[in-house]
Design a protein around this motif. Structure first.
Motif, PDB file in Angstrom:
ATOM      1  N   GLU A   1      10.822 -44.655  59.605  1.00  0.00           N
ATOM      2  CA  GLU A   1      11.566 -43.892  60.602  1.00  0.00           C
ATOM      3  C   GLU A   1      10.804 -42.663  61.075  1.00  0.00           C
ATOM      4  O   GLU A   1      10.901 -42.265  62.241  1.00  0.00           O
ATOM      5  CB  GLU A   1      12.914 -43.475  60.024  1.00  0.00           C
ATOM      6  N   ASN A   2      10.035 -42.055  60.172  1.00  0.00           N
ATOM      7  CA  ASN A   2       9.329 -40.816  60.499  1.00  0.00           C
ATOM      8  C   ASN A   2       7.848 -41.024  60.776  1.00  0.00           C
ATOM      9  O   ASN A   2       7.090 -40.060  60.848  1.00  0.00           O
ATOM     10  CB  ASN A   2       9.516 -39.812  59.361  1.00  0.00           C
ATOM     11  N   ASN A   3       7.445 -42.296  60.901  1.00  0.00           N
ATOM     12  CA  ASN A   3       6.067 -42.631  61.251  1.00  0.00           C
ATOM     13  C   ASN A   3       5.058 -42.050  60.256  1.00  0.00           C
ATOM     14  O   ASN A   3       4.033 -41.495  60.642  1.00  0.00           O
ATOM     15  CB  ASN A   3       5.744 -42.142  62.674  1.00  0.00           C
ATOM     16  N   PHE A   4       5.384 -42.185  58.951  1.00  0.00           N
ATOM     17  CA  PHE A   4       4.494 -41.702  57.899  1.00  0.00           C
ATOM     18  C   PHE A   4       3.556 -42.788  57.376  1.00  0.00           C
ATOM     19  O   PHE A   4       2.848 -42.573  56.403  1.00  0.00           O
ATOM     20  CB  PHE A   4       5.300 -41.162  56.719  1.00  0.00           C
ATOM     21  N   LEU A   5       3.556 -43.946  57.995  1.00  0.00           N
ATOM     22  CA  LEU A   5       2.828 -45.072  57.420  1.00  0.00           C
ATOM     23  C   LEU A   5       1.320 -44.932  57.535  1.00  0.00           C
ATOM     24  O   LEU A   5       0.569 -45.683  56.911  1.00  0.00           O
ATOM     25  CB  LEU A   5       3.297 -46.378  58.053  1.00  0.00           C
ATOM     26  N   GLY A   6       0.855 -43.956  58.337  1.00  0.00           N
ATOM     27  CA  GLY A   6      -0.587 -43.713  58.374  1.00  0.00           C
ATOM     28  C   GLY A   6      -1.107 -43.249  57.031  1.00  0.00           C
ATOM     29  O   GLY A   6      -2.285 -43.407  56.721  1.00  0.00           O
ATOM     30  N   GLY A   7      -0.231 -42.681  56.222  1.00  0.00           N
ATOM     31  CA  GLY A   7      -0.610 -42.246  54.879  1.00  0.00           C
ATOM     32  C   GLY A   7      -0.141 -43.193  53.795  1.00  0.00           C
ATOM     33  O   GLY A   7      -0.020 -42.791  52.639  1.00  0.00           O
ATOM     34  N   TRP A   8       0.126 -44.441  54.181  1.00  0.00           N
ATOM     35  CA  TRP A   8       0.576 -45.438  53.198  1.00  0.00           C
ATOM     36  C   TRP A   8      -0.363 -45.480  52.022  1.00  0.00           C
ATOM     37  O   TRP A   8      -1.592 -45.478  52.216  1.00  0.00           O
ATOM     38  CB  TRP A   8       0.651 -46.814  53.885  1.00  0.00           C
ATOM     39  N   PRO A   9       0.130 -45.526  50.767  1.00  0.00           N
ATOM     40  CA  PRO A   9       1.560 -45.573  50.421  1.00  0.00           C
ATOM     41  C   PRO A   9       2.081 -44.253  49.857  1.00  0.00           C
ATOM     42  O   PRO A   9       3.028 -44.264  49.082  1.00  0.00           O
ATOM     43  CB  PRO A   9       1.571 -46.640  49.347  1.00  0.00           C
ATOM     44  N   SER A  10       1.459 -43.113  50.183  1.00  0.00           N
ATOM     45  CA  SER A  10       1.674 -41.883  49.416  1.00  0.00           C
ATOM     46  C   SER A  10       3.138 -41.482  49.293  1.00  0.00           C
ATOM     47  O   SER A  10       3.601 -41.126  48.205  1.00  0.00           O
ATOM     48  CB  SER A  10       0.861 -40.738  50.037  1.00  0.00           C
ATOM     49  N   VAL A  11       3.907 -41.538  50.392  1.00  0.00           N
ATOM     50  CA  VAL A  11       5.300 -41.104  50.326  1.00  0.00           C
ATOM     51  C   VAL A  11       6.107 -42.015  49.399  1.00  0.00           C
ATOM     52  O   VAL A  11       6.890 -41.554  48.558  1.00  0.00           O
ATOM     53  CB  VAL A  11       5.923 -41.083  51.741  1.00  0.00           C
ATOM     54  N   VAL A  12       5.909 -43.311  49.538  1.00  0.00           N
ATOM     55  CA  VAL A  12       6.651 -44.263  48.706  1.00  0.00           C
ATOM     56  C   VAL A  12       6.128 -44.238  47.273  1.00  0.00           C
ATOM     57  O   VAL A  12       6.901 -44.399  46.318  1.00  0.00           O
ATOM     58  CB  VAL A  12       6.552 -45.679  49.296  1.00  0.00           C
ATOM     59  N   GLN A  13       4.853 -44.006  47.106  1.00  0.00           N
ATOM     60  CA  GLN A  13       4.253 -43.944  45.771  1.00  0.00           C
ATOM     61  C   GLN A  13       4.901 -42.830  44.950  1.00  0.00           C
ATOM     62  O   GLN A  13       5.143 -42.994  43.746  1.00  0.00           O
ATOM     63  CB  GLN A  13       2.754 -43.707  45.902  1.00  0.00           C
ATOM     64  N   GLN A  14       5.199 -41.710  45.571  1.00  0.00           N
ATOM     65  CA  GLN A  14       5.870 -40.617  44.853  1.00  0.00           C
ATOM     66  C   GLN A  14       7.220 -41.065  44.321  1.00  0.00           C
ATOM     67  O   GLN A  14       7.599 -40.734  43.190  1.00  0.00           O
ATOM     68  CB  GLN A  14       6.035 -39.418  45.791  1.00  0.00           C
ATOM     69  N   ALA A  15       7.968 -41.817  45.125  1.00  0.00           N
ATOM     70  CA  ALA A  15       9.264 -42.318  44.674  1.00  0.00           C
ATOM     71  C   ALA A  15       9.098 -43.342  43.557  1.00  0.00           C
ATOM     72  O   ALA A  15       9.867 -43.343  42.579  1.00  0.00           O
ATOM     73  CB  ALA A  15      10.014 -42.933  45.845  1.00  0.00           C
ATOM     74  N   MET A  16       8.101 -44.210  43.672  1.00  0.00           N
ATOM     75  CA  MET A  16       7.874 -45.228  42.648  1.00  0.00           C
ATOM     76  C   MET A  16       7.473 -44.609  41.319  1.00  0.00           C
ATOM     77  O   MET A  16       7.716 -45.194  40.251  1.00  0.00           O
ATOM     78  CB  MET A  16       6.773 -46.202  43.096  1.00  0.00           C
ATOM     79  N   GLN A  17       6.876 -43.432  41.356  1.00  0.00           N
ATOM     80  CA  GLN A  17       6.390 -42.806  40.127  1.00  0.00           C
ATOM     81  C   GLN A  17       7.266 -41.636  39.695  1.00  0.00           C
ATOM     82  O   GLN A  17       6.825 -40.745  38.968  1.00  0.00           O
ATOM     83  CB  GLN A  17       4.931 -42.398  40.323  1.00  0.00           C
ATOM     84  N   ASN A  18       8.541 -41.691  40.079  1.00  0.00           N
ATOM     85  CA  ASN A  18       9.518 -40.684  39.682  1.00  0.00           C
ATOM     86  C   ASN A  18      10.118 -41.074  38.332  1.00  0.00           C
ATOM     87  O   ASN A  18      10.760 -42.125  38.214  1.00  0.00           O
ATOM     88  CB  ASN A  18      10.612 -40.595  40.746  1.00  0.00           C
ATOM     89  N   PRO A  19       9.961 -40.237  37.287  1.00  0.00           N
ATOM     90  CA  PRO A  19      10.462 -40.604  35.951  1.00  0.00           C
ATOM     91  C   PRO A  19      11.925 -40.226  35.705  1.00  0.00           C
ATOM     92  O   PRO A  19      12.421 -40.434  34.593  1.00  0.00           O
ATOM     93  CB  PRO A  19       9.540 -39.807  35.029  1.00  0.00           C
ATOM     94  N   GLN A  20      12.616 -39.705  36.704  1.00  0.00           N
ATOM     95  CA  GLN A  20      13.989 -39.252  36.490  1.00  0.00           C
ATOM     96  C   GLN A  20      14.920 -40.425  36.210  1.00  0.00           C
ATOM     97  O   GLN A  20      14.922 -41.423  36.937  1.00  0.00           O
ATOM     98  CB  GLN A  20      14.489 -38.479  37.709  1.00  0.00           C
ATOM     99  N   GLU A  21      15.744 -40.282  35.171  1.00  0.00           N
ATOM    100  CA  GLU A  21      16.721 -41.308  34.827  1.00  0.00           C
ATOM    101  C   GLU A  21      18.024 -41.059  35.570  1.00  0.00           C
ATOM    102  O   GLU A  21      18.345 -39.938  35.954  1.00  0.00           O
ATOM    103  CB  GLU A  21      16.966 -41.306  33.317  1.00  0.00           C
ATOM    104  N   ALA A  22      18.781 -42.120  35.776  1.00  0.00           N
ATOM    105  CA  ALA A  22      20.063 -42.021  36.472  1.00  0.00           C
ATOM    106  C   ALA A  22      21.140 -41.465  35.539  1.00  0.00           C
ATOM    107  O   ALA A  22      21.056 -41.592  34.308  1.00  0.00           O
ATOM    108  CB  ALA A  22      20.483 -43.390  36.995  1.00  0.00           C
TER     109      ALA A  22
END
Length: 260
Positions: free
Chosen positions: A170-191
Motif C-alpha cells: 500500500e505504501n510502495n515500500f517494495l523497493g526495499g524488499w524485504p526489510s519492512v516485512v523482515q522486521q515483522a518476521m523477526q519480532n520475538p514478542q509473544e501474544a
C-alpha cells in the motif's frame, strides 16, 4: 516452515513474493540453502535427519513451501513419510497438476497434517491436509498468511506479518524488499493469553509458539527465508540462519534464472 506471508499477483511482472520462518530444534541436522547434490536445478535448505525440505525452488520457475498443521489429535499413520518429502517431490514431478490431484484424492492421507504451496508464474496451488479435510485449491490473488492451520487463520503472528506485507504494498515500500516485512518476521514478542489459538498443546507452549520469531536455547527460529518469482520464471532466494537464542549463523543468497 511455521510462518509464511506472501503476495500472489498473477499476470504482473512479479507474481510471487514470499517470506517465511522455519522453527525447529537447534540440534536437528540441517543443510543450509544451496544447490542440491544430484539435482543441480534445485536450490533450498535440506533436512538431514528425515530428508526433504521446507522451502525450495527449481530453475525454470517452480517454488514449493511447506508448513506443518499443528493438531495433536490428528492420527498419523504408522511409518508415515516425512512431510518434507512433499517439497522434493513437487519440484521433481513431471506434471504438478496431476501429482497434486492424486495427493488430494487420498495419497496425502499417508502424511501427518500439512500445508503445501506450489507456485509457477501462472498458478499457485495450496494442498491442505488436516484432521477435518483434505483439499486442493488455487490461491486467489492478494496478500496471504499461512502458519500451522488454515490459510489466513487469524493467529496473532500471522495477522502481524500479513499486515506488514500488505502495508508494504500500500505504501510502495517494495523497493526495499524485504526489510519492512523482515522486521515483522523477526519480532520475538509473544501474544497475550486471550489472543492465543487453542491447538491442544497447552497455554504455555501456545504462548511460546505465538511469537513470529521464537528465541530459545533448544528450540527456536532456525531461518528466515525470502524469495521472488517473476513472470519469466526467474527466482531469487535468500536464507538468513540463526542458532540457539537467536544467534547469527550466516546468510546465503542464490539466483535461479529461468533459462528461457
Amino acid at each position: 516452515m511455521c510462518l509464511i506471508t506472501f503476495a500472489w499477483q498473477p499476470n504482473t511482472s512479479m507474481p510471487l513474493r514470499l517470506i517465511g520462518n522455519r522453527d525447529e530444534l537447534h540440534a536437528r541436522p540441517t543443510a543450509p540453502l544451496g544447490y542440491w547434490e544430484g539435482s543441480a536445478d534445485i536450490a533450498g535448505g535440506r533436512d538431514l535427519e528425515a530428508g526433504g525440505s521446507w522451502l525450495a525452488a527449481k530453475r525454470g520457475g517452480v517454488v514449493a513451501a511447506l508448513t506443518n498443521v499443528r493438531d495433536p489429535q490428528l492420527a498419523v499413520p504408522p511409518g508415515a513419510p516425512s512431510r518434507g518429502e512433499l517439497v522434493t517431490d513437487a519440484l521433481q514431478c513431471n506434471d504438478i497438476d496431476v501429482w497434486l490431484t492424486a495427493l488430494s484424492q487420498g495419497e496425502a492421507l499417508r502424511y501427518a497434517g500439512f500445508n503445501l504451496l506450489v507456485a509457477t508464474p501462472q498458478r499457485l496451488w495450496l494442498l491442505h491436509r488436516s484432521r477435518e479435510r483434505l483439499t486442493l485449491n488455487e490461491v486467489p490473488p492478494g496478500v496471504h498468511g499461512l502458519s500451522n492451520a488454515d490459510l489466513n487463520s487469524p493467529w496473532p503472528k500471522l495477522l502481524h506479518v500479513r499486515s506488514a506485507l500488505g502495508s508494504a504494498f500500500e505504501n510502495n515500500f517494495l523497493g526495499g524488499w524485504p526489510s519492512v516485512v523482515q522486521q515483522a518476521m523477526q519480532n520475538p514478542q509473544e501474544a497475550a493469553n486471550e489472543e492465543l489459538p487453542d491447538t491442544g498443546v497447552g497455554v504455555a507452549l501456545e504462548r511460546q509458539l505465538s511469537a513470529a520469531f521464537i528465541v530459545g536455547e533448544r528450540y527456536g527460529t532456525r531461518a528466515t527465508s525470502w524469495l521472488t518469482l517473476d513472470a519469466q520464471g526467474n527466482i531469487d532466494i535468500t536464507e538468513q540462519r540463526f542458532g540457539p537464542l537467536g544467534s547469527d549463523e550466516g546468510e546465503t543468497s542464490l539466483a535461479l534464472p529461468s533459462g528461457l
